[in-house]
Design an enzyme around this catalytic site. Structure first.
Site, PDB file in Angstrom:
ATOM      1  N   LYS A  73       5.996   5.740  -0.983  1.00 42.97           N
ATOM      2  CA  LYS A  73       6.672   6.657  -0.052  1.00 42.97           C
ATOM      3  C   LYS A  73       8.185   6.597  -0.181  1.00 42.97           C
ATOM      4  CE  LYS A  73       3.104   7.149   3.481  1.00 42.97           C
ATOM      5  NZ  LYS A  73       2.718   6.904   4.888  1.00 42.97           N
ATOM      6  N   HIS A  97       0.784  -1.232   0.000  1.00 43.69           N
ATOM      7  CA  HIS A  97       0.000   0.000   0.000  1.00 43.69           C
ATOM      8  C   HIS A  97       0.818   1.284   0.000  1.00 43.69           C
ATOM      9  CE1 HIS A  97       0.615  -0.750   4.315  1.00 43.69           C
ATOM     10  NE2 HIS A  97       0.409   0.535   4.513  1.00 43.69           N
TER      11      HIS A  97
END
Length: 332
Positions: free
Chosen positions: A195, A191
């Site tokens: 980042k 998910h």
């Protein structure tokens, strides 16, 4: 062969391997392809129990499922790992059909040797699932290696996603197949891989973010999808295709909100893929109840109160109900 009913004889002419047993699983006849695959001649295997080929590699659950179906007079299909006469192992896809002739019941088993299929090899479903899960975990961790606590977070999200997906499926009687539950579970670990493309100074900044910093952080959804697209383009392997496609939905949409105020596309309600809605609840809960460089750890009670407050706003109302019931059942 002389004792075999004449109506069963045509089955032995099939090109696939065929075994015919009585109601007690005693072998009555096999055909030439069966002899070739197993190494057993018809004369030496006739009269033996069909379990003569059985190995411990076939899960007990598979045999139990077969017995239940046949006892009800139903046909059954599955995968066996069997042993040839020379003790070598072979994998077979088998369909067993119950035939009634003159008030007597017979089992017709039709085998296909999986090693001979065009792919050149066979992987049992359990091993495929294990490989997929392990590889996706390595991918997710490697993309977020800067955070020493990320592995624990990813594993917790995956485990809680599995529990919530199962619970929600059963509570609402959605009849989702186990394969779908597994795909959602495996893909959930991806998910936040986007980042990895966000500067650490912004990602782990203590205190509130400036507007432009928030915009940069929100780019991690698209960055993550770009990573998946590049991996799949290079991998070109069906083994991970469905997981990576599911992963893209989770990566891109798990910050969307039920009321349409999320990002990146302001989707609302059921326009948000269900897999992303599930991970959204789990991810927020785990983030709130974990220590992060920019926040203190919340108590479970406080986090559950927040999830409840956001029912119908941030989160799918039905998923909130399932999540609260799941946590409650676990604490009892």
């Amino acid at each position: 062969m002389s004792t075999l009913h004449e109506l069963l004889m045509p089955y032995l002419k099939l090109a696939d391997a065929v075994i015919i047993t009585d109601i007690n699983h005693v072998i009555l006849a096999v055909n030439a392809p069966y002899e070739k695959i197993t190494g057993y001649g018809e004369s030496e295997i006739t009269g033996k129990k069909a379990s003569v080929l059985r190995t411990s590699y076939t899960p007990k659950e598979t045999h139990d499922q077969m017995k239940r179906a046949l006892s009800l007079g139903l046909s059954w299909s599955g995968v066996f790992t069997n042993r040839r006469r020379d003790s070598s192992i072979w994998h077979s896809s088998i369909t067993i059909t119950v035939i009634e002739i003159d008030e007597a019941f017979y089992y017709i088993g039709i085998f296909r040797e999986l090693e001979k299929l065009k792919s050149g090899f066979y992987l049992p479903e359990e091993r495929i699932g294990s490989i997929q899960s392990s590889m996706l975990k390595v991918l997710a961790i490697s993309c977020e290696i800067r955070d020493p606590g990320i592995e624990q977070h990813l594993v917790r999200v995956r485990e809680l996603t599995e529990r919530l997906t199962h619970f929600h499926n059963e509570r609402l009687q959605l009849n989702w197949p186990e394969e779908l539950v597994n795909r959602i579970t495996h893909a959930s670990i991806l998910h936040d891989i986007g980042k990895s493309g966000i500067p650490e100074g912004i990602l782990y900044k203590p205190g509130p973010l400036a507007y432009y910093e928030r915009q940069i952080v929100e780019m991690h959804t698209q960055i993550g999808v770009d990573i998946i697209d590049k991996i799949y383009a290079g991998l070109n392997d069906d083994l991970f295709h469905q997981e990576l496609e599911m992963g893209k939905n989770i990566i891109l949409y798990h910050h969307e909100k039920w009321d349409g105020s999320g990002y990146p596309h302001q989707l609302a309600g059921e326009d948000i893929p269900i897999e992303a809605r599930i991970v959204s609840v789990v991810d927020v809960f785990d983030a709130l109840t974990s220590i992060r460089p920019y926040k203190d750890k919340w108590s479970e009670e406080r986090a559950l109160a927040f999830i409840t407050e956001q029912r119908g706003l941030h989160f799918d109302p039905e998923l909130v109900d399932s999540f609260l019931a799941l946590i409650q059942s676990h604490s009892n």
